[in-house]
Design a protein around this motif. Sequence first.
Motif, mmCIF file in Angstrom:
data_model
loop_
_atom_site.group_PDB
_atom_site.id
_atom_site.type_symbol
_atom_site.label_atom_id
_atom_site.label_comp_id
_atom_site.label_asym_id
_atom_site.label_seq_id
_atom_site.Cartn_x
_atom_site.Cartn_y
_atom_site.Cartn_z
ATOM 1 N N GLN A 72 -13.582 7.467 -40.341
ATOM 2 C CA GLN A 72 -14.782 6.896 -39.731
ATOM 3 C C GLN A 72 -15.998 7.075 -40.637
ATOM 4 O O GLN A 72 -16.813 6.164 -40.778
ATOM 5 C CB GLN A 72 -15.037 7.526 -38.364
ATOM 6 N N VAL A 73 -16.111 8.240 -41.266
ATOM 7 C CA VAL A 73 -17.218 8.484 -42.192
ATOM 8 C C VAL A 73 -17.143 7.513 -43.361
ATOM 9 O O VAL A 73 -18.150 6.913 -43.761
ATOM 10 C CB VAL A 73 -17.213 9.951 -42.687
ATOM 11 N N ASP A 74 -15.959 7.334 -43.930
ATOM 12 C CA ASP A 74 -15.782 6.404 -45.054
ATOM 13 C C ASP A 74 -16.140 4.980 -44.655
ATOM 14 O O ASP A 74 -16.809 4.261 -45.401
ATOM 15 C CB ASP A 74 -14.344 6.455 -45.586
#
Length: 98
Positions: A72-74
């Motif tokens: 999700q961060v990526d």
Amino acid sequence: MSLYVEEFLWRGRPEGSDLPSGWHLIVGAKSVDGFGVERIDLSQALTPEQAEAMGFPLENIIAGINADALKQVDALAAQVASLQAQLDAMQAAQAGGA
């Protein structure tokens, strides 16, 4: 039928408590019924021992949570970079036309 972690709950304790921290797990199973309708069946809350017996030891649960969070961060970082590039292009076009 594939099993997955539907819910993981960690229950911590306040500093100085004599009670140990604890957790429970609810496992989901995706299946298709006789009419072709997809279903999700959920287990009852499993104790750590029950979860481990089903192949869900705590270290695997935490690793899965971390992997999903990093994905999700990526994805969000890529979205921010794309939006920043669009903004930069719009600002450059506006500066060139002014």
